[in-house]
Design a protein around this motif. Sequence first.
Motif, mmCIF file in Angstrom:
data_model
loop_
_atom_site.group_PDB
_atom_site.id
_atom_site.type_symbol
_atom_site.label_atom_id
_atom_site.label_comp_id
_atom_site.label_asym_id
_atom_site.label_seq_id
_atom_site.Cartn_x
_atom_site.Cartn_y
_atom_site.Cartn_z
ATOM 1 N N TYR A 1 16.784 -12.729 2.341
ATOM 2 C CA TYR A 1 15.406 -12.350 2.645
ATOM 3 C C TYR A 1 14.743 -11.905 1.347
ATOM 4 C CZ TYR A 1 16.188 -12.450 7.695
ATOM 5 O OH TYR A 1 16.455 -12.866 8.985
ATOM 6 N N ARG A 2 13.449 -12.181 1.237
ATOM 7 C CA ARG A 2 12.676 -11.730 0.081
ATOM 8 C C ARG A 2 11.231 -11.515 0.509
ATOM 9 N NH1 ARG A 2 12.728 -17.508 -0.892
ATOM 10 N NH2 ARG A 2 10.557 -18.271 -1.094
ATOM 11 N N PHE A 3 10.461 -10.871 -0.349
ATOM 12 C CA PHE A 3 9.035 -10.661 -0.109
ATOM 13 C C PHE A 3 8.245 -11.412 -1.169
ATOM 14 C CE2 PHE A 3 10.952 -7.067 2.026
ATOM 15 C CZ PHE A 3 10.185 -6.930 3.182
ATOM 16 N N ASP A 4 7.350 -12.280 -0.721
ATOM 17 C CA ASP A 4 6.489 -13.044 -1.628
ATOM 18 C C ASP A 4 5.060 -12.506 -1.591
ATOM 19 O OD1 ASP A 4 8.601 -14.644 -2.303
ATOM 20 O OD2 ASP A 4 7.899 -16.424 -1.209
ATOM 21 N N ASP A 5 4.354 -12.640 -2.709
ATOM 22 C CA ASP A 5 2.919 -12.361 -2.819
ATOM 23 C C ASP A 5 2.509 -10.997 -2.266
ATOM 24 O OD1 ASP A 5 2.596 -14.966 -3.872
ATOM 25 O OD2 ASP A 5 2.526 -15.791 -1.843
ATOM 26 N N PRO A 6 3.176 -9.917 -2.668
ATOM 27 C CA PRO A 6 2.759 -8.600 -2.158
ATOM 28 C C PRO A 6 1.414 -8.169 -2.733
ATOM 29 C CG PRO A 6 4.443 -8.350 -3.856
ATOM 30 C CD PRO A 6 4.310 -9.831 -3.602
ATOM 31 N N THR A 7 0.571 -7.585 -1.882
ATOM 32 C CA THR A 7 -0.689 -6.979 -2.299
ATOM 33 C C THR A 7 -0.751 -5.583 -1.699
ATOM 34 O OG1 THR A 7 -2.037 -7.656 -0.395
ATOM 35 C CG2 THR A 7 -1.743 -9.270 -2.164
ATOM 36 N N ASP A 8 -1.882 -4.916 -1.835
ATOM 37 C CA ASP A 8 -2.047 -3.587 -1.238
ATOM 38 C C ASP A 8 -2.125 -3.646 0.281
ATOM 39 O OD1 ASP A 8 -1.959 -2.276 -3.645
ATOM 40 O OD2 ASP A 8 -4.136 -2.072 -3.838
ATOM 41 N N THR A 9 -2.374 -4.843 0.836
ATOM 42 C CA THR A 9 -2.560 -4.938 2.283
ATOM 43 C C THR A 9 -1.675 -5.986 2.962
ATOM 44 O OG1 THR A 9 -4.388 -6.502 1.973
ATOM 45 C CG2 THR A 9 -4.958 -4.158 2.157
ATOM 46 N N SER A 10 -0.876 -6.740 2.204
ATOM 47 C CA SER A 10 -0.102 -7.802 2.843
ATOM 48 C C SER A 10 1.082 -8.233 1.990
ATOM 49 C CB SER A 10 -0.990 -9.019 3.121
ATOM 50 O OG SER A 10 -1.422 -9.594 1.901
ATOM 51 N N GLY B 1 0.850 -1.196 0.000
ATOM 52 C CA GLY B 1 0.000 0.000 0.000
ATOM 53 C C GLY B 1 0.874 1.231 0.000
ATOM 54 N N LEU B 2 0.872 1.977 1.101
ATOM 55 C CA LEU B 2 1.787 3.111 1.277
ATOM 56 C C LEU B 2 2.831 2.831 2.351
ATOM 57 C CD1 LEU B 2 -0.529 6.288 1.135
ATOM 58 C CD2 LEU B 2 0.790 5.225 -0.713
ATOM 59 N N SER C 1 0.793 -7.850 7.511
ATOM 60 C CA SER C 1 -0.397 -7.219 6.953
ATOM 61 C C SER C 1 -0.486 -5.776 7.428
ATOM 62 C CB SER C 1 -1.662 -7.983 7.332
ATOM 63 O OG SER C 1 -1.829 -8.021 8.732
ATOM 64 N N VAL C 2 -1.173 -4.963 6.622
ATOM 65 C CA VAL C 2 -1.270 -3.527 6.888
ATOM 66 C C VAL C 2 -2.725 -3.094 6.726
ATOM 67 C CG1 VAL C 2 -0.470 -1.239 6.201
ATOM 68 C CG2 VAL C 2 1.055 -3.201 5.956
ATOM 69 N N ASP C 3 -3.191 -2.234 7.621
ATOM 70 C CA ASP C 3 -4.517 -1.633 7.473
ATOM 71 C C ASP C 3 -4.371 -0.460 6.500
ATOM 72 O OD1 ASP C 3 -7.024 -0.547 7.655
ATOM 73 O OD2 ASP C 3 -6.983 -0.207 9.825
ATOM 74 N N THR C 4 -4.216 -0.805 5.236
ATOM 75 C CA THR C 4 -3.903 0.207 4.226
ATOM 76 C C THR C 4 -4.957 1.308 4.114
ATOM 77 O OG1 THR C 4 -2.481 -1.290 2.986
ATOM 78 C CG2 THR C 4 -3.433 0.546 1.764
ATOM 79 N N PRO C 5 -6.263 1.002 4.143
ATOM 80 C CA PRO C 5 -7.229 2.104 4.058
ATOM 81 C C PRO C 5 -7.015 3.181 5.118
ATOM 82 C CG PRO C 5 -8.341 0.037 3.662
ATOM 83 C CD PRO C 5 -6.941 -0.308 4.090
ATOM 84 N N ASN C 6 -6.761 2.770 6.363
ATOM 85 C CA ASN C 6 -6.516 3.760 7.424
ATOM 86 C C ASN C 6 -5.173 4.456 7.262
ATOM 87 O OD1 ASN C 6 -8.564 4.274 9.510
ATOM 88 N ND2 ASN C 6 -8.565 2.050 9.752
ATOM 89 N N VAL C 7 -4.163 3.709 6.797
ATOM 90 C CA VAL C 7 -2.852 4.322 6.553
ATOM 91 C C VAL C 7 -2.966 5.400 5.478
ATOM 92 C CG1 VAL C 7 -0.526 3.907 5.661
ATOM 93 C CG2 VAL C 7 -1.519 2.320 7.320
ATOM 94 N N VAL C 8 -3.691 5.080 4.398
ATOM 95 C CA VAL C 8 -3.870 6.044 3.312
ATOM 96 C C VAL C 8 -4.639 7.264 3.799
ATOM 97 C CG1 VAL C 8 -4.964 6.430 1.068
ATOM 98 C CG2 VAL C 8 -3.708 4.316 1.494
ATOM 99 N N LEU C 9 -5.706 7.035 4.582
ATOM 100 C CA LEU C 9 -6.500 8.164 5.071
ATOM 101 C C LEU C 9 -5.660 9.061 5.977
ATOM 102 C CD1 LEU C 9 -9.262 9.519 5.080
ATOM 103 C CD2 LEU C 9 -9.835 8.182 7.111
ATOM 104 N N ALA C 10 -4.859 8.458 6.854
ATOM 105 C CA ALA C 10 -3.993 9.259 7.731
ATOM 106 C C ALA C 10 -2.993 10.071 6.914
ATOM 107 C CB ALA C 10 -3.259 8.341 8.716
#
Length: 348
Positions: free
Chosen positions: A150-159, A41-42, A176-185
């Motif tokens: 180290y690597r990052f697998d299966d990235p999405t907008d929230t995880s 996400g952000l 996981s990330v609460d992306t909607p609230n992060v974006v709003l903040a």
Amino acid sequence: MRIRYLPLLGLLVLLASPVVAQQGLTVPRVSPHANVGQRIGLTDVTVDYHRPAVNGRTVWGELVPYGQVWRAGANENTTVTFSSPVTVGGAEVPAGTYGLHMIPTTSGPWTVILSSMADAWGSFSYDEKEDVARVTVTPREAGMEERLSYRFDDPTDTSAELVMAWENVEVPIPISVDTPNVVLANMEREMRGLPRFSWQGWDQIASWALQNDLKLEEALGWAEQSVGTNRTFTNTMTLAALQEKLGRTPEADATRTDAMALATEAEMNTYGYQLMGQGKMDEALAVFRKNVADHPDSWNVYDSLAEAMTAQGDSAAAIEQYEKARSMAPTVQHARIDGALAKLRGSN
């Protein structure tokens, strides 16, 4: 003369010794430094670590003992940095930089530890009282990995899944990330700057809050600020949607009527497709028909109405509208419209 050169000779011998070389000049490290990052996400997640090699040794149970806290890398602390709050393996973790440690086991889950101490040398001074989070994860067998990575697998907008791999083992760590609230903040911070002086900024933050069901009362105020700055079809429709969401149906109906009077042909067309996407076919058809009535000289309004009629299963009416659109449309559109007509006639 010999006496004068002895101190210099002694100095050269001293500088050539391994101890001085380690304390002074920089040479490559046996376990090279690395970092890897991923935006969710952000939210930026960054792992900073050193990469030891297998080098013919048995890693698990020998080089890295089971049941003991391990630095999850080499040299200084392996660290993980989160630019906003996240959830790691079910544990809520504030934004910040953390020392990353693990406790390997012979079988079953491993323990992953995030420590508030991120500046130590490995795990030698690890203190459980500095734990911010402890989670269990299940390791899995993997192909040979000579150097720890180290690597990052299966990235999405929230995880995303952070994976440590070394020798024949991988350790997945879910983030996981609460992306909607992060974006709003983030939007709220940005609205303290230049975007606050335009209607678009207020409309965008109000729309985001509406789409994600966040701070709806505040969002209503943001929409009113946008309309007060410059009333447009777009922000008036946002205001109407928020009024309806908050149960103010009569106000929403009146606001929506005001918006319709402001709409351009293109805006009405877009709104019709939005209604189609929401499954509101009757409302969509009403919007497309209004656009035909308001803009009878535009081939595109007939084309859009035909598409809506096709979606509703009214082939005969759709054919009539497509034929009208083709008679007015530029040549470049004829092949597409002919294709739509062929399908409709074939289905009759």
